[in-house]
Design a protein around this motif. Structure first.
Motif, PDB file in Angstrom:
ATOM      1  N   LEU A  88     -47.109  17.421  15.435  1.00  0.00           N
ATOM      2  CA  LEU A  88     -46.661  16.040  15.329  1.00  0.00           C
ATOM      3  C   LEU A  88     -46.820  15.342  16.675  1.00  0.00           C
ATOM      4  CD1 LEU A  88     -43.325  16.435  13.327  1.00  0.00           C
ATOM      5  CD2 LEU A  88     -45.513  15.573  12.466  1.00  0.00           C
ATOM      6  N   PRO A  89     -47.230  14.072  16.679  1.00  0.00           N
ATOM      7  CA  PRO A  89     -47.273  13.326  17.935  1.00  0.00           C
ATOM      8  C   PRO A  89     -45.845  12.907  18.305  1.00  0.00           C
ATOM      9  CG  PRO A  89     -48.166  11.994  16.149  1.00  0.00           C
ATOM     10  CD  PRO A  89     -47.811  13.322  15.577  1.00  0.00           C
ATOM     11  N   ALA A  90     -45.165  13.802  18.966  1.00  0.00           N
ATOM     12  CA  ALA A  90     -43.760  13.622  19.336  1.00  0.00           C
ATOM     13  C   ALA A  90     -43.474  14.553  20.507  1.00  0.00           C
ATOM     14  CB  ALA A  90     -42.860  13.970  18.146  1.00  0.00           C
ATOM     15  N   PRO A  91     -42.325  14.388  21.159  1.00  0.00           N
ATOM     16  CA  PRO A  91     -41.985  15.328  22.239  1.00  0.00           C
ATOM     17  C   PRO A  91     -41.960  16.759  21.699  1.00  0.00           C
ATOM     18  CG  PRO A  91     -40.532  13.427  22.283  1.00  0.00           C
ATOM     19  CD  PRO A  91     -41.345  13.329  21.016  1.00  0.00           C
ATOM     20  N   PRO A  92     -42.378  17.743  22.445  1.00  0.00           N
ATOM     21  CA  PRO A  92     -42.716  17.705  23.854  1.00  0.00           C
ATOM     22  C   PRO A  92     -44.188  17.403  24.158  1.00  0.00           C
ATOM     23  CG  PRO A  92     -42.651  19.970  23.159  1.00  0.00           C
ATOM     24  CD  PRO A  92     -42.289  19.123  21.952  1.00  0.00           C
ATOM     25  N   SER A  93     -45.050  17.269  23.124  1.00  0.00           N
ATOM     26  CA  SER A  93     -46.473  17.053  23.420  1.00  0.00           C
ATOM     27  C   SER A  93     -46.738  15.657  23.984  1.00  0.00           C
ATOM     28  CB  SER A  93     -47.335  17.304  22.190  1.00  0.00           C
ATOM     29  OG  SER A  93     -47.099  16.326  21.201  1.00  0.00           O
ATOM     30  N   VAL A  94     -46.007  14.671  23.541  1.00  0.00           N
ATOM     31  CA  VAL A  94     -46.116  13.312  24.080  1.00  0.00           C
ATOM     32  C   VAL A  94     -44.722  12.732  24.229  1.00  0.00           C
ATOM     33  CG1 VAL A  94     -48.409  12.838  23.127  1.00  0.00           C
ATOM     34  CG2 VAL A  94     -46.388  12.236  21.810  1.00  0.00           C
ATOM     35  N   SER A  95     -44.589  11.770  25.104  1.00  0.00           N
ATOM     36  CA  SER A  95     -43.289  11.134  25.319  1.00  0.00           C
ATOM     37  C   SER A  95     -42.939  10.249  24.130  1.00  0.00           C
ATOM     38  CB  SER A  95     -43.311  10.290  26.595  1.00  0.00           C
ATOM     39  OG  SER A  95     -44.113   9.144  26.394  1.00  0.00           O
ATOM     40  N   PRO A  96     -41.646  10.008  23.924  1.00  0.00           N
ATOM     41  CA  PRO A  96     -41.256   9.111  22.830  1.00  0.00           C
ATOM     42  C   PRO A  96     -41.883   7.722  22.963  1.00  0.00           C
ATOM     43  CG  PRO A  96     -39.318  10.214  23.745  1.00  0.00           C
ATOM     44  CD  PRO A  96     -40.488  10.541  24.634  1.00  0.00           C
ATOM     45  N   GLU A  97     -42.111   7.299  24.195  1.00  0.00           N
ATOM     46  CA  GLU A  97     -42.671   5.964  24.426  1.00  0.00           C
ATOM     47  C   GLU A  97     -44.102   5.822  23.906  1.00  0.00           C
ATOM     48  OE1 GLU A  97     -39.412   7.030  26.797  1.00  0.00           O
ATOM     49  OE2 GLU A  97     -41.420   7.828  27.166  1.00  0.00           O
ATOM     50  N   ILE A  98     -44.871   6.886  23.947  1.00  0.00           N
ATOM     51  CA  ILE A  98     -46.267   6.759  23.499  1.00  0.00           C
ATOM     52  C   ILE A  98     -46.524   7.424  22.141  1.00  0.00           C
ATOM     53  CG2 ILE A  98     -47.150   6.536  25.850  1.00  0.00           C
ATOM     54  CD1 ILE A  98     -48.267   9.396  25.487  1.00  0.00           C
ATOM     55  N   ALA A  99     -45.521   8.052  21.545  1.00  0.00           N
ATOM     56  CA  ALA A  99     -45.716   8.730  20.257  1.00  0.00           C
ATOM     57  C   ALA A  99     -46.238   7.770  19.191  1.00  0.00           C
ATOM     58  CB  ALA A  99     -44.419   9.393  19.804  1.00  0.00           C
ATOM     59  N   GLY A 100     -45.703   6.556  19.150  1.00  0.00           N
ATOM     60  CA  GLY A 100     -46.163   5.569  18.174  1.00  0.00           C
ATOM     61  C   GLY A 100     -47.611   5.191  18.381  1.00  0.00           C
ATOM     62  N   GLN A 101     -48.012   5.073  19.633  1.00  0.00           N
ATOM     63  CA  GLN A 101     -49.410   4.744  19.936  1.00  0.00           C
ATOM     64  C   GLN A 101     -50.333   5.878  19.493  1.00  0.00           C
ATOM     65  OE1 GLN A 101     -49.487   3.942  24.123  1.00  0.00           O
ATOM     66  NE2 GLN A 101     -48.186   2.127  23.955  1.00  0.00           N
ATOM     67  N   VAL A 102     -49.895   7.113  19.714  1.00  0.00           N
ATOM     68  CA  VAL A 102     -50.705   8.269  19.300  1.00  0.00           C
ATOM     69  C   VAL A 102     -50.824   8.291  17.780  1.00  0.00           C
ATOM     70  CG1 VAL A 102     -50.858  10.784  19.267  1.00  0.00           C
ATOM     71  CG2 VAL A 102     -50.130   9.608  21.359  1.00  0.00           C
ATOM     72  N   ARG A 103     -49.721   8.066  17.062  1.00  0.00           N
ATOM     73  CA  ARG A 103     -49.778   8.035  15.593  1.00  0.00           C
ATOM     74  C   ARG A 103     -50.763   6.963  15.122  1.00  0.00           C
ATOM     75  NH1 ARG A 103     -44.334   9.276  16.284  1.00  0.00           N
ATOM     76  NH2 ARG A 103     -43.691   7.093  16.265  1.00  0.00           N
ATOM     77  N   ASP A 104     -50.761   5.813  15.796  1.00  0.00           N
ATOM     78  CA  ASP A 104     -51.644   4.714  15.424  1.00  0.00           C
ATOM     79  C   ASP A 104     -53.112   5.104  15.590  1.00  0.00           C
ATOM     80  OD1 ASP A 104     -52.186   2.007  14.601  1.00  0.00           O
ATOM     81  OD2 ASP A 104     -52.600   1.540  16.704  1.00  0.00           O
ATOM     82  N   VAL A 105     -53.473   5.704  16.712  1.00  0.00           N
ATOM     83  CA  VAL A 105     -54.882   6.063  16.915  1.00  0.00           C
ATOM     84  C   VAL A 105     -55.304   7.222  16.019  1.00  0.00           C
ATOM     85  CG1 VAL A 105     -55.031   5.111  19.249  1.00  0.00           C
ATOM     86  CG2 VAL A 105     -54.499   7.520  18.966  1.00  0.00           C
ATOM     87  N   VAL A 106     -54.382   8.145  15.721  1.00  0.00           N
ATOM     88  CA  VAL A 106     -54.714   9.238  14.799  1.00  0.00           C
ATOM     89  C   VAL A 106     -55.033   8.659  13.425  1.00  0.00           C
ATOM     90  CG1 VAL A 106     -53.751  11.220  13.549  1.00  0.00           C
ATOM     91  CG2 VAL A 106     -53.439  11.042  16.022  1.00  0.00           C
ATOM     92  N   THR A 107     -54.202   7.749  12.946  1.00  0.00           N
ATOM     93  CA  THR A 107     -54.404   7.131  11.638  1.00  0.00           C
ATOM     94  C   THR A 107     -55.733   6.395  11.557  1.00  0.00           C
ATOM     95  OG1 THR A 107     -52.022   6.891  11.389  1.00  0.00           O
ATOM     96  CG2 THR A 107     -53.374   5.548   9.953  1.00  0.00           C
ATOM     97  N   LYS A 108     -56.167   5.806  12.666  1.00  0.00           N
ATOM     98  CA  LYS A 108     -57.438   5.073  12.693  1.00  0.00           C
ATOM     99  C   LYS A 108     -58.639   6.003  12.838  1.00  0.00           C
ATOM    100  CE  LYS A 108     -55.404   0.873  14.490  1.00  0.00           C
ATOM    101  NZ  LYS A 108     -55.187   0.040  15.667  1.00  0.00           N
ATOM    102  N   GLY A 109     -58.393   7.305  13.007  1.00  0.00           N
ATOM    103  CA  GLY A 109     -59.492   8.259  13.131  1.00  0.00           C
ATOM    104  C   GLY A 109     -60.091   8.332  14.515  1.00  0.00           C
ATOM    105  N   VAL A 110     -59.388   7.819  15.520  1.00  0.00           N
ATOM    106  CA  VAL A 110     -59.899   7.858  16.882  1.00  0.00           C
ATOM    107  C   VAL A 110     -58.978   8.657  17.795  1.00  0.00           C
ATOM    108  CG1 VAL A 110     -61.226   5.731  16.688  1.00  0.00           C
ATOM    109  CG2 VAL A 110     -58.846   5.616  17.443  1.00  0.00           C
ATOM    110  N   GLY A 111     -58.176   9.526  17.214  1.00  0.00           N
ATOM    111  CA  GLY A 111     -57.226  10.313  17.990  1.00  0.00           C
ATOM    112  C   GLY A 111     -57.846  11.519  18.677  1.00  0.00           C
ATOM    113  N   GLY A 112     -59.108  11.757  18.463  1.00  0.00           N
ATOM    114  CA  GLY A 112     -59.777  12.853  19.151  1.00  0.00           C
ATOM    115  C   GLY A 112     -59.744  14.176  18.417  1.00  0.00           C
TER     116      GLY A 112
END
Length: 140
Positions: free
Chosen positions: A58-82
């Motif tokens: 999940l794009p959530a702590p501890p892999s990413v900070s709570p502040e950027i978790a939403g941004q990571v979810r957004d790019v994953v959904t768009k297919g550009v999350g890597g």
């Protein structure tokens, strides 16, 4: 010295849905499913390749900070999350047909390439998946 890759990580938005897709549809097996505090460590692997697991994270702590978790979810959904997985198969046409029968959305038909026959699709979260039937290399 480095000797192998043991785990590859993919961001997914729902680990239970990811289990259904990777285990139920693609035929992976659960390797690890453990809770560590707020984190669920969930890995799956192909039965034919148990030494290389995929962490369904999940794009959530501890892999990413709570502040950027939403941004990571957004790019994953768009297919550009890597997130990318590359698989091999003995028969690209047969694998394509089997995945289609299981309801996988396959926007590409198998195509002959210089290295073999391949096709691609996305998992339910937007991660790229490619499947290739490799052509044997020419003899020397």
């Amino acid at each position: 010295m480095l000797t192998s890759i043991s785990i590859t990580s993919l961001y997914v938005l729902d680990q239970d849905q990811a289990l259904d897709f990777y285990v139920g549809t693609l035929g992976f097996e659960v390797q690890t499913d453990q809770h560590f505090g707020p984190m669920r460590f969930l890995t799956v692997a192909l039965p034919s390749d148990p030494g290389h697991a995929v962490l369904l994270e999940l794009p959530a702590p501890p892999s990413v900070s709570p502040e950027i978790a939403g941004q990571v979810r957004d790019v994953v959904t768009k297919g550009v999350g890597g997130g990318h997985l590359f698989f091999t198969t003995d028969d690209a046409h047969k694998t394509h047909a089997a995945l289609q029968e299981k309801g996988v959305e396959l926007p590409e038909e198998p195509v002959v390439q210089p290295y073999g026959i391949d096709f691609g699709f996305r998992d339910p979260f937007g991660n790229s998946v490619r499947v290739a039937q490799m052509t044997p290399p020419p003899s020397a």
